[in-house]
Design a protein around this motif. Structure first.
Motif, mmCIF file in Angstrom:
data_model
loop_
_atom_site.group_PDB
_atom_site.id
_atom_site.type_symbol
_atom_site.label_atom_id
_atom_site.label_comp_id
_atom_site.label_asym_id
_atom_site.label_seq_id
_atom_site.Cartn_x
_atom_site.Cartn_y
_atom_site.Cartn_z
ATOM 1 N N TYR A 4 -30.696 -31.109 -3.241
ATOM 2 C CA TYR A 4 -31.586 -31.720 -4.227
ATOM 3 C C TYR A 4 -32.769 -32.400 -3.550
ATOM 4 O O TYR A 4 -33.909 -32.291 -4.016
ATOM 5 C CB TYR A 4 -30.819 -32.729 -5.076
ATOM 6 C CG TYR A 4 -29.682 -32.135 -5.850
ATOM 7 C CD1 TYR A 4 -29.918 -31.204 -6.859
ATOM 8 C CD2 TYR A 4 -28.359 -32.489 -5.573
ATOM 9 C CE1 TYR A 4 -28.871 -30.637 -7.567
ATOM 10 C CE2 TYR A 4 -27.306 -31.934 -6.291
ATOM 11 C CZ TYR A 4 -27.570 -31.005 -7.282
ATOM 12 O OH TYR A 4 -26.535 -30.445 -7.973
ATOM 13 N N HIS A 133 -26.754 -34.224 -16.173
ATOM 14 C CA HIS A 133 -26.116 -35.520 -15.948
ATOM 15 C C HIS A 133 -26.202 -36.342 -17.221
ATOM 16 O O HIS A 133 -27.187 -36.239 -17.970
ATOM 17 C CB HIS A 133 -26.795 -36.268 -14.798
ATOM 18 C CG HIS A 133 -26.032 -37.448 -14.318
ATOM 19 N ND1 HIS A 133 -24.706 -37.369 -13.925
ATOM 20 C CD2 HIS A 133 -26.379 -38.763 -14.172
ATOM 21 C CE1 HIS A 133 -24.286 -38.566 -13.545
ATOM 22 N NE2 HIS A 133 -25.280 -39.417 -13.693
ATOM 23 N N GLU A 195 -30.640 -39.155 -2.332
ATOM 24 C CA GLU A 195 -30.051 -37.951 -2.922
ATOM 25 C C GLU A 195 -29.908 -38.118 -4.434
ATOM 26 O O GLU A 195 -30.158 -37.184 -5.205
ATOM 27 C CB GLU A 195 -28.684 -37.674 -2.294
ATOM 28 C CG GLU A 195 -28.076 -36.339 -2.676
ATOM 29 C CD GLU A 195 -28.800 -35.150 -2.073
ATOM 30 O OE1 GLU A 195 -28.595 -34.025 -2.578
ATOM 31 O OE2 GLU A 195 -29.571 -35.326 -1.110
ATOM 32 N N TYR A 196 -29.531 -39.324 -4.860
ATOM 33 C CA TYR A 196 -29.380 -39.590 -6.294
ATOM 34 C C TYR A 196 -30.730 -39.516 -6.998
ATOM 35 O O TYR A 196 -30.854 -38.939 -8.084
ATOM 36 C CB TYR A 196 -28.755 -40.969 -6.509
ATOM 37 C CG TYR A 196 -28.644 -41.372 -7.971
ATOM 38 C CD1 TYR A 196 -27.734 -40.745 -8.813
ATOM 39 C CD2 TYR A 196 -29.442 -42.385 -8.493
ATOM 40 C CE1 TYR A 196 -27.621 -41.108 -10.146
ATOM 41 C CE2 TYR A 196 -29.332 -42.756 -9.824
ATOM 42 C CZ TYR A 196 -28.425 -42.120 -10.645
ATOM 43 O OH TYR A 196 -28.331 -42.484 -11.962
ATOM 44 N N TYR A 199 -31.563 -35.899 -7.336
ATOM 45 C CA TYR A 199 -30.699 -35.265 -8.336
ATOM 46 C C TYR A 199 -31.159 -35.619 -9.745
ATOM 47 O O TYR A 199 -31.241 -34.755 -10.628
ATOM 48 C CB TYR A 199 -29.258 -35.702 -8.115
ATOM 49 C CG TYR A 199 -28.309 -35.212 -9.180
ATOM 50 C CD1 TYR A 199 -28.009 -33.854 -9.293
ATOM 51 C CD2 TYR A 199 -27.705 -36.089 -10.072
ATOM 52 C CE1 TYR A 199 -27.143 -33.390 -10.265
ATOM 53 C CE2 TYR A 199 -26.845 -35.635 -11.048
ATOM 54 C CZ TYR A 199 -26.565 -34.287 -11.145
ATOM 55 O OH TYR A 199 -25.716 -33.833 -12.110
ATOM 56 N N LYS A 202 -34.341 -33.847 -10.777
ATOM 57 C CA LYS A 202 -34.027 -32.489 -11.255
ATOM 58 C C LYS A 202 -33.664 -32.497 -12.736
ATOM 59 O O LYS A 202 -34.010 -31.565 -13.486
ATOM 60 C CB LYS A 202 -32.864 -31.904 -10.458
ATOM 61 C CG LYS A 202 -32.389 -30.536 -10.954
ATOM 62 C CD LYS A 202 -31.120 -30.097 -10.244
ATOM 63 C CE LYS A 202 -29.872 -30.680 -10.889
ATOM 64 N NZ LYS A 202 -29.510 -29.965 -12.157
ATOM 65 N N ASN A 203 -32.998 -33.548 -13.168
ATOM 66 C CA ASN A 203 -32.483 -33.608 -14.536
ATOM 67 C C ASN A 203 -33.336 -34.473 -15.471
ATOM 68 O O ASN A 203 -32.839 -34.967 -16.474
ATOM 69 C CB ASN A 203 -31.046 -34.136 -14.520
ATOM 70 C CG ASN A 203 -30.084 -33.162 -13.882
ATOM 71 O OD1 ASN A 203 -30.166 -31.965 -14.110
ATOM 72 N ND2 ASN A 203 -29.182 -33.661 -13.051
#
Length: 225
Positions: A4, A133, A195-196, A199, A202-203
């Protein structure tokens, strides 16, 4: 695991390409129903103790932390037939629960304690990407705004004005404004935070949420926006 962080530039560009979207959430009549079943959760799970005696914001954060610790996480978990706080907590005695179940429980717990709240599914740009998510939006009367709470990682997004809503995070991505990830379980893990953030970027393409939030809401046929 998908990279990600390595693809964050791609995600940001996709969001910017579609940044002319119309946010009509303020015009939608969301409903938040407090039933006897919700009220019973307060005593059943000692939510007054979990909430604490601090200010409104600390209570909101404390309840997120309670759900984070109460429910073991398993992203591939099967959803039980009884999609409610009692049903999910009972289900979690033997297996973990996914983000949808955690967000559902947190929304119901917030409602039981007098906060307006609903879960929100955060969707990716790619229709072939089956991974999304689910987080919880809770309304702060003190701040006069919605706040995003993620009980999976026990965290939220924050800028120089305070805790952010999903819409504010998306707007920050589009404008390139600074914001940070707060993870209450480990504030020093910079790699996990980055990383979060990638991620969630992306969402951040679009959001959907139930029009009505109540106890066991998804056990019934309910319109989802």
């Amino acid at each position: 695991m998908q990279d990600y962080l390595g693809n964050i530039g791609y995600y940001i560009n996709r969001i910017k390409e579609h940044s002319s979207y119309s946010d009509t959430s303020e015009d939608i009549c969301f409903e938040y129903q407090v039933s006897d079943e919700l009220k019973s959760l307060v005593e059943e799970f000692d939510l007054v103790k979990a909430t604490g005696e601090g200010d409104e914001l600390s209570k909101i954060i404390n309840l997120m932390t309670w759900v984070h610790k109460k429910l073991p996480y398993d992203g591939s978990a099967i959803v039980p037939e009884n999609i409610s706080t009692s049903g999910i907590i009972e289900h979690s005695k033997n297996v973990g629960v996914n983000c949808y179940m955690k967000a559902t429980v947190l929304a119901e717990v917030y409602l039981a304690m007098g906060f307006k709240a609903r879960y929100i599914r955060c969707m990716p740009y790619d229709y072939e990407d089956n991974d999304c998510h689910v987080v919880t939006h809770v309304y702060s009367v003190t701040l006069g705004k919605w706040l995003m709470m993620d009980s999976v990682l026990n965290g939220y997004f924050k800028n120089d004005k305070g805790i952010m809503s999903l819409e504010e995070v998306r707007e920050a991505i589009i404008k390139g404004d600074p914001y940070e990830v707060i993870l209450l379980h480990d504030n020093d893990n910079r790699s996990e935070k980055n990383e979060y953030k990638a991620y969630m970027t992306k969402n951040m393409f679009c959001f959907n949420s139930p029009l009505v939030t109540s106890y066991g809401n998804d056990n019934n046929e309910t319109n989802v926006l």
